[in-house]
Design a protein around this motif. Structure first.
Motif, PDB file in Angstrom:
ATOM      1  N   ASN A  96     -10.734 -13.627   2.836  1.00  0.00           N
ATOM      2  CA  ASN A  96     -10.524 -15.042   2.511  1.00  0.00           C
ATOM      3  C   ASN A  96     -11.642 -15.684   1.688  1.00  0.00           C
ATOM      4  OD1 ASN A  96      -8.022 -15.453   4.137  1.00  0.00           O
ATOM      5  ND2 ASN A  96      -9.382 -14.930   5.825  1.00  0.00           N
ATOM      6  N   PHE A  97     -12.762 -14.987   1.494  1.00  0.00           N
ATOM      7  CA  PHE A  97     -13.875 -15.625   0.805  1.00  0.00           C
ATOM      8  C   PHE A  97     -13.534 -15.811  -0.670  1.00  0.00           C
ATOM      9  CE2 PHE A  97     -17.971 -16.563  -0.863  1.00  0.00           C
ATOM     10  CZ  PHE A  97     -18.727 -17.044   0.199  1.00  0.00           C
ATOM     11  N   PRO A  98     -13.551 -17.045  -1.175  1.00  0.00           N
ATOM     12  CA  PRO A  98     -13.140 -17.299  -2.562  1.00  0.00           C
ATOM     13  C   PRO A  98     -14.104 -16.696  -3.570  1.00  0.00           C
ATOM     14  CG  PRO A  98     -14.034 -19.295  -1.558  1.00  0.00           C
ATOM     15  CD  PRO A  98     -13.909 -18.287  -0.468  1.00  0.00           C
ATOM     16  N   THR A  99     -13.570 -16.106  -4.611  1.00  0.00           N
ATOM     17  CA  THR A  99     -14.259 -15.515  -5.771  1.00  0.00           C
ATOM     18  C   THR A  99     -15.055 -14.256  -5.438  1.00  0.00           C
ATOM     19  OG1 THR A  99     -16.383 -16.712  -5.720  1.00  0.00           O
ATOM     20  CG2 THR A  99     -14.507 -17.857  -6.723  1.00  0.00           C
ATOM     21  N   ALA A 100     -14.985 -13.751  -4.213  1.00  0.00           N
ATOM     22  CA  ALA A 100     -15.737 -12.542  -3.862  1.00  0.00           C
ATOM     23  C   ALA A 100     -15.077 -11.304  -4.459  1.00  0.00           C
ATOM     24  CB  ALA A 100     -15.845 -12.398  -2.349  1.00  0.00           C
ATOM     25  N   ILE A 101     -15.906 -10.346  -4.879  1.00  0.00           N
ATOM     26  CA  ILE A 101     -15.384  -9.049  -5.328  1.00  0.00           C
ATOM     27  C   ILE A 101     -15.911  -7.904  -4.468  1.00  0.00           C
ATOM     28  CG2 ILE A 101     -15.236  -9.879  -7.705  1.00  0.00           C
ATOM     29  CD1 ILE A 101     -17.628  -7.884  -8.258  1.00  0.00           C
ATOM     30  N   GLY A 102     -16.798  -8.207  -3.533  1.00  0.00           N
ATOM     31  CA  GLY A 102     -17.343  -7.151  -2.699  1.00  0.00           C
ATOM     32  C   GLY A 102     -18.563  -7.610  -1.932  1.00  0.00           C
ATOM     33  N   ALA A 103     -19.233  -6.661  -1.299  1.00  0.00           N
ATOM     34  CA  ALA A 103     -20.425  -6.945  -0.499  1.00  0.00           C
ATOM     35  C   ALA A 103     -21.558  -6.026  -0.934  1.00  0.00           C
ATOM     36  CB  ALA A 103     -20.129  -6.759   0.984  1.00  0.00           C
ATOM     37  N   ILE A 104     -22.775  -6.437  -0.624  1.00  0.00           N
ATOM     38  CA  ILE A 104     -23.972  -5.693  -1.013  1.00  0.00           C
ATOM     39  C   ILE A 104     -24.933  -5.615   0.160  1.00  0.00           C
ATOM     40  CG2 ILE A 104     -25.091  -7.775  -1.913  1.00  0.00           C
ATOM     41  CD1 ILE A 104     -26.452  -5.998  -4.014  1.00  0.00           C
ATOM     42  N   ASP A 105     -25.620  -4.495   0.283  1.00  0.00           N
ATOM     43  CA  ASP A 105     -26.647  -4.363   1.317  1.00  0.00           C
ATOM     44  C   ASP A 105     -27.482  -3.131   1.021  1.00  0.00           C
ATOM     45  OD1 ASP A 105     -28.142  -5.019   3.500  1.00  0.00           O
ATOM     46  OD2 ASP A 105     -26.613  -4.568   4.997  1.00  0.00           O
ATOM     47  N   CYS A 106     -28.565  -2.985   1.755  1.00  0.00           N
ATOM     48  CA  CYS A 106     -29.412  -1.801   1.684  1.00  0.00           C
ATOM     49  C   CYS A 106     -29.398  -1.092   3.027  1.00  0.00           C
ATOM     50  CB  CYS A 106     -30.843  -2.170   1.304  1.00  0.00           C
ATOM     51  SG  CYS A 106     -31.067  -2.648  -0.426  1.00  0.00           S
ATOM     52  N   THR A 107     -29.626   0.196   3.003  1.00  0.00           N
ATOM     53  CA  THR A 107     -29.717   0.979   4.227  1.00  0.00           C
ATOM     54  C   THR A 107     -30.875   1.956   4.091  1.00  0.00           C
ATOM     55  OG1 THR A 107     -28.497   2.377   5.792  1.00  0.00           O
ATOM     56  CG2 THR A 107     -28.099   2.776   3.455  1.00  0.00           C
TER      57      THR A 107
ATOM     58  N   TRP B 129      -9.710  -8.460  -3.145  1.00  0.00           N
ATOM     59  CA  TRP B 129     -10.428  -9.021  -2.000  1.00  0.00           C
ATOM     60  C   TRP B 129      -9.571 -10.042  -1.258  1.00  0.00           C
ATOM     61  CZ3 TRP B 129     -15.090  -7.467  -0.085  1.00  0.00           C
ATOM     62  CH2 TRP B 129     -15.645  -8.258   0.919  1.00  0.00           C
ATOM     63  N   LEU B 130      -8.896 -10.899  -2.004  1.00  0.00           N
ATOM     64  CA  LEU B 130      -8.114 -11.962  -1.371  1.00  0.00           C
ATOM     65  C   LEU B 130      -6.854 -11.434  -0.692  1.00  0.00           C
ATOM     66  CD1 LEU B 130      -8.472 -14.864  -3.963  1.00  0.00           C
ATOM     67  CD2 LEU B 130      -9.550 -14.655  -1.712  1.00  0.00           C
ATOM     68  N   ARG B 131      -6.424 -10.242  -1.039  1.00  0.00           N
ATOM     69  CA  ARG B 131      -5.279  -9.658  -0.331  1.00  0.00           C
ATOM     70  C   ARG B 131      -5.659  -9.251   1.086  1.00  0.00           C
ATOM     71  NH1 ARG B 131      -3.778  -7.368  -5.519  1.00  0.00           N
ATOM     72  NH2 ARG B 131      -4.972  -5.460  -5.080  1.00  0.00           N
ATOM     73  N   ARG B 132      -6.955  -9.029   1.319  1.00  0.00           N
ATOM     74  CA  ARG B 132      -7.407  -8.591   2.642  1.00  0.00           C
ATOM     75  C   ARG B 132      -8.283  -9.611   3.345  1.00  0.00           C
ATOM     76  NH1 ARG B 132      -8.594  -2.145   2.877  1.00  0.00           N
ATOM     77  NH2 ARG B 132      -6.743  -1.437   1.755  1.00  0.00           N
TER      78      ARG B 132
ATOM     79  N   ALA C 156     -13.117  -4.288  -1.573  1.00  0.00           N
ATOM     80  CA  ALA C 156     -12.279  -4.598  -0.413  1.00  0.00           C
ATOM     81  C   ALA C 156     -11.616  -3.366   0.180  1.00  0.00           C
ATOM     82  CB  ALA C 156     -11.209  -5.619  -0.804  1.00  0.00           C
ATOM     83  N   GLU C 157     -11.490  -2.291  -0.595  1.00  0.00           N
ATOM     84  CA  GLU C 157     -10.843  -1.077  -0.112  1.00  0.00           C
ATOM     85  C   GLU C 157     -11.840  -0.064   0.434  1.00  0.00           C
ATOM     86  OE1 GLU C 157      -8.477   0.207  -3.414  1.00  0.00           O
ATOM     87  OE2 GLU C 157      -6.879  -1.219  -2.958  1.00  0.00           O
ATOM     88  N   GLU C 158     -13.088  -0.503   0.612  1.00  0.00           N
ATOM     89  CA  GLU C 158     -14.152   0.299   1.210  1.00  0.00           C
ATOM     90  C   GLU C 158     -14.571   1.469   0.327  1.00  0.00           C
ATOM     91  OE1 GLU C 158     -13.149   1.259   5.245  1.00  0.00           O
ATOM     92  OE2 GLU C 158     -12.872  -0.841   5.808  1.00  0.00           O
ATOM     93  N   TYR C 159     -14.408   1.301  -0.974  1.00  0.00           N
ATOM     94  CA  TYR C 159     -14.990   2.218  -1.944  1.00  0.00           C
ATOM     95  C   TYR C 159     -16.362   1.672  -2.343  1.00  0.00           C
ATOM     96  CZ  TYR C 159     -10.663   4.858  -2.935  1.00  0.00           C
ATOM     97  OH  TYR C 159      -9.560   5.667  -2.851  1.00  0.00           O
ATOM     98  N   PHE C 160     -17.344   2.551  -2.456  1.00  0.00           N
ATOM     99  CA  PHE C 160     -18.617   2.129  -3.029  1.00  0.00           C
ATOM    100  C   PHE C 160     -18.443   1.928  -4.530  1.00  0.00           C
ATOM    101  CE2 PHE C 160     -20.282   4.384   0.782  1.00  0.00           C
ATOM    102  CZ  PHE C 160     -20.977   3.319   1.335  1.00  0.00           C
ATOM    103  N   THR C 161     -18.946   0.809  -5.032  1.00  0.00           N
ATOM    104  CA  THR C 161     -18.843   0.511  -6.456  1.00  0.00           C
ATOM    105  C   THR C 161     -20.171   0.662  -7.184  1.00  0.00           C
ATOM    106  OG1 THR C 161     -19.116  -1.856  -5.934  1.00  0.00           O
ATOM    107  CG2 THR C 161     -16.860  -1.021  -6.179  1.00  0.00           C
ATOM    108  N   SER C 162     -21.259   0.832  -6.458  1.00  0.00           N
ATOM    109  CA  SER C 162     -22.561   1.136  -7.056  1.00  0.00           C
ATOM    110  C   SER C 162     -23.468   1.677  -5.973  1.00  0.00           C
ATOM    111  CB  SER C 162     -23.189  -0.111  -7.705  1.00  0.00           C
ATOM    112  OG  SER C 162     -23.655  -1.011  -6.716  1.00  0.00           O
ATOM    113  N   VAL C 163     -24.488   2.441  -6.388  1.00  0.00           N
ATOM    114  CA  VAL C 163     -25.492   2.930  -5.454  1.00  0.00           C
ATOM    115  C   VAL C 163     -26.789   3.132  -6.221  1.00  0.00           C
ATOM    116  CG1 VAL C 163     -24.757   5.331  -5.797  1.00  0.00           C
ATOM    117  CG2 VAL C 163     -26.097   4.717  -3.772  1.00  0.00           C
ATOM    118  N   SER C 164     -27.891   2.745  -5.590  1.00  0.00           N
ATOM    119  CA  SER C 164     -29.236   2.955  -6.131  1.00  0.00           C
ATOM    120  C   SER C 164     -30.069   3.584  -5.033  1.00  0.00           C
ATOM    121  CB  SER C 164     -29.847   1.625  -6.592  1.00  0.00           C
ATOM    122  OG  SER C 164     -31.164   1.804  -7.049  1.00  0.00           O
ATOM    123  N   ALA C 165     -30.475   4.850  -5.228  1.00  0.00           N
ATOM    124  CA  ALA C 165     -31.069   5.617  -4.134  1.00  0.00           C
ATOM    125  C   ALA C 165     -32.479   6.109  -4.428  1.00  0.00           C
ATOM    126  CB  ALA C 165     -30.173   6.817  -3.806  1.00  0.00           C
TER     127      ALA C 165
END
Length: 341
Positions: free
Chosen positions: A127-138, A122-125, A171-180
């Motif tokens: 700046n948010f400290p300690t982040a490993i990814g993002a989460i949301d629903c669609t 994440w930090l290579r791309r 950070a590489e735009e891979y999904f790391t989990s999904v709940s559908a």
């Protein structure tokens, strides 16, 4: 004795000739070479066509054509040259085959070493400290559910039947989990609290996911300040909102590659969650194969999502502890970020 000739006539219709590669990509959303690779990887090598059987390549094409076509199964049947029942059965079977290998393609970090790798990535791309990814629903539209006791649960906040699908990405735009599997009326924060990702991630320290106001604040899930009152809080909100947009971008790429996810999924309710999750798997496969042809052609649009939801009220004492710990963690990160501005 079973008449295989009759079965073959029911399964197959007159087929279209093989389209040029450019048209193939528009129809199936992948190059022909990559469709062949996916067919072998998920379905195995099979050229058996006796008795109306479909080979692996044709099965994968049926699944992809349905995912790429916001219309009906009859249209897919005409495109491929098979019957509508064959399309319906094949979609279900291919989705299940893909899900059998989902653990290979969609993986949330399970130990400290993997967490550290994701933070560095994440930090290579960003700046948010300690982040490993993002989460949301669609929201994914489905047919109207005719279920006497539970049909209304699928009506979402936008007043159409849907599933509320939660996902995380890195950070590489891979999904790391999904709940559908959740109905459209279920709140984002409830899906999070009941997810395996939440149970795993709460056991780690010094790592966070970035979310929106649809979630509650806790030590492993950062959301913006509701009413920022200082320059530090403004800076925190700006950085979080700027970087969590990656999950919106992933949803946009997913729905762009598989347009049926932008429209209405016309399948049986029991099949829909595996179909949706299979599309998430194939998004990651596309990243791995560097198959970006579809994304270069069309606009990236994801208009089903809304990050202006209020946090769900909850009087659970355990949730109150999580909220206080999250607020404390957010204040600490805010100070760190302000020092680096």
């Amino acid at each position: 004795m079973f008449n295989y000739e009759v079965r073959a006539r029911k399964t197959y219709k007159q087929r279209r000739q093989n389209p040029p590669e450019r048209d193939f990509i528009r129809l199936y959303r992948f190059t022909s070479e990559n469709v062949m690779w996916m067919a072998e990887h998920f379905l195995g090598t099979s050229n058996e066509t006796r008795g109306g059987s479909l080979d692996s390549f044709t099965k994968m094409k049926i699944f992809l054509r349905y995912a790429a076509d916001p219309g009906f199964q009859t249209g897919v049947a005409e495109d491929i040259g098979v019957s509508q029942p064959a399309v319906s059965y094949t979609i279900k079977c291919v989705a299940q085959k893909i899900m059998n290998k989902a653990h290979i393609w969609i993986r949330f970090p399970q130990d400290n070493e993997a967490i550290q790798e994701e933070k560095q990535r994440w930090l290579r791309r960003y700046n948010f400290p300690t982040a490993i990814g993002a989460i949301d629903c669609t929201l994914i539209r489905i047919k109207k559910i005719h279920v006497n006791r539970h049909g209304n649960e699928y009506i979402c906040r936008k007043q159409f039947p849907a599933l509320n699908v939660q996902a995380t990405c890195n950070a590489e735009e891979y999904f790391t989990s999904v709940s559908a599997e959740w109905p459209g009326s279920v709140h984002d924060s409830r899906i999070w609290r009941n997810s395996s990702v939440c149970r795993v991630f709460r056991t780690f320290n010094n790592a966070v996911l970035l979310g929106d106001q649809g979630y509650g604040i806790e030590k492993c899930l950062m959301i913006p300040y509701r009413n920022p009152a200082t320059p530090r809080e403004e800076a925190f909100n700006n950085l979080l909102k700027r970087e969590r947009v990656i999950i919106e971008r992933c949803f946009g790429q997913l729905k762009q590659r598989f347009p049926t996810l932008q429209n209405i999924i016309r399948l049986r309710l029991l099949v829909i969650p595996s179909f949706i999750a299979a599309c998430f798997v194939l998004h990651n496969v596309a990243k791995y194969l560097k198959d970006e042809a579809v994304l270069e052609e069309e606009n990236n649009d994801n208009d089903n999502d809304d990050d202006n939801l209020d946090e769900e009220d909850n009087n659970d004492p355990a949730q109150e502890v999580q909220r206080r710990e999250g607020q404390r963690k957010r204040n600490e990160l805010t100070e760190i970020m302000f020092q680096n501005i």
